[in-house]
Design an enzyme around this catalytic site. Structure first.
Site, PDB file in Angstrom:
ATOM      1  N   ILE A  66       0.881  -1.166   0.000  1.00 33.63           N
ATOM      2  CA  ILE A  66       0.000   0.000   0.000  1.00 33.63           C
ATOM      3  C   ILE A  66       0.916   1.212   0.000  1.00 33.63           C
ATOM      4  CG2 ILE A  66      -0.234  -0.132   2.523  1.00 33.63           C
ATOM      5  CD1 ILE A  66      -2.958   1.226   2.257  1.00 33.63           C
ATOM      6  N   SER A  67       0.704   2.115  -0.938  1.00 35.43           N
ATOM      7  CA  SER A  67       1.656   3.210  -1.165  1.00 35.43           C
ATOM      8  C   SER A  67       1.734   4.170   0.015  1.00 35.43           C
ATOM      9  CB  SER A  67       1.273   3.996  -2.420  1.00 35.43           C
ATOM     10  OG  SER A  67       1.429   3.213  -3.577  1.00 35.43           O
ATOM     11  N   GLN A  68       2.857   4.834   0.107  1.00 37.25           N
ATOM     12  CA  GLN A  68       3.077   5.914   1.064  1.00 37.25           C
ATOM     13  C   GLN A  68       1.977   6.966   0.898  1.00 37.25           C
ATOM     14  OE1 GLN A  68       6.694   7.907   0.123  1.00 37.25           O
ATOM     15  NE2 GLN A  68       6.473   9.506   1.660  1.00 37.25           N
TER      16      GLN A  68
END
Length: 222
Positions: A66-68
């Site tokens: 899950i992206s920053q």
């Protein structure tokens, strides 16, 4: 009492994250509001839930991430999503980016190559009563031609080059954000914004990033 305290702490951490995003240059109030309205902790496993509002990527199932939050906010801001737009997302992952986009546009179409990820993401979106996201298992590199053209396209995995099949599914004047491998530079990627024009495309390089690779085909799962 402990549950209330935990909720209060989570809300405070979310507020601090939003303030941090503003300090990093995210200015679009609609984007910040969308992130504030989506509970990131619902999109990650219990193991990492205490880190939900820290500004870094986290592992999810199937070896994905899950992206920053900053990258989610930045990519979303650079898309300039309008309320009546139709958006294609390539790489559903946890469903978090789709949830953020759902607060900003008319409808999100999202494709994921892992059935496990898609099933879990759809359940999360349903639990949050998000009803303007349509999801399917498929090869994201092929796009979703049956629903094209799209006003906006966002790709959440790094392509070796700008995928022409996705460009072809943009409306004229449409924008696509996609991480692209830097030619001749091992492991380096740049976030690229593509605008489809009447006589071709405009390409703008935005910033260095690090994403999992865009893999063609539907994943084989045991």
């Amino acid at each position: 009492m402990n549950e209330e305290t935990s909720m209060d702490e989570g809300e405070q951490e979310k507020i601090e994250l939003i303030m941090g995003l503003r300090r990093q240059g995210i200015r679009d109030k609609r984007v910040l509001s969308a992130l504030e309205r989506v509970p990131r902790e619902k999109f990650i496993s219990a193991t990492f839930r205490k880190q939900a509002y820290e500004d870094h990527a986290l592992p999810i199932e199937c070896g994905q991430t899950i992206s920053q939050p900053y990258i989610v906010a930045y990519m979303t801001e650079q898309l300039h999503v309008g309320e009546r737009m139709k958006v294609l997302e390539v790489g559903t992952g946890s469903g978090y980016q789709a949830a953020v986009l759902s607060r900003l546009c008319r409808r999100v179409y999202t494709i994921e190559r892992y059935r496990t990820l898609l099933k879990d993401a759809v359940k999360r979106l349903e639990d949050l009563h998000i009803h303007n996201v349509t999801a399917k298992v498929g090869d994201g590199a092929q796009g979703w031609p049956e629903q094209a053209p799209f006003d906006r396209i966002i790709v959440t995995a790094a392509a070796p080059s700008v995928p022409q099949k996705l460009v072809d599914q943009l409306k004229e004047g449409g924008l696509m954000i996609v991480p692209v491998a830097v030619s001749g530079a091992r492991g380096e990627q740049k976030l690229v914004r593509i605008e489809r024009t009447g006589d071709g495309v405009k390409r703008e390089e935005l910033l260095p990033v690090r994403f999992v690779p865009l893999v063609e085909g539907v994943a084989k799962e045991s």
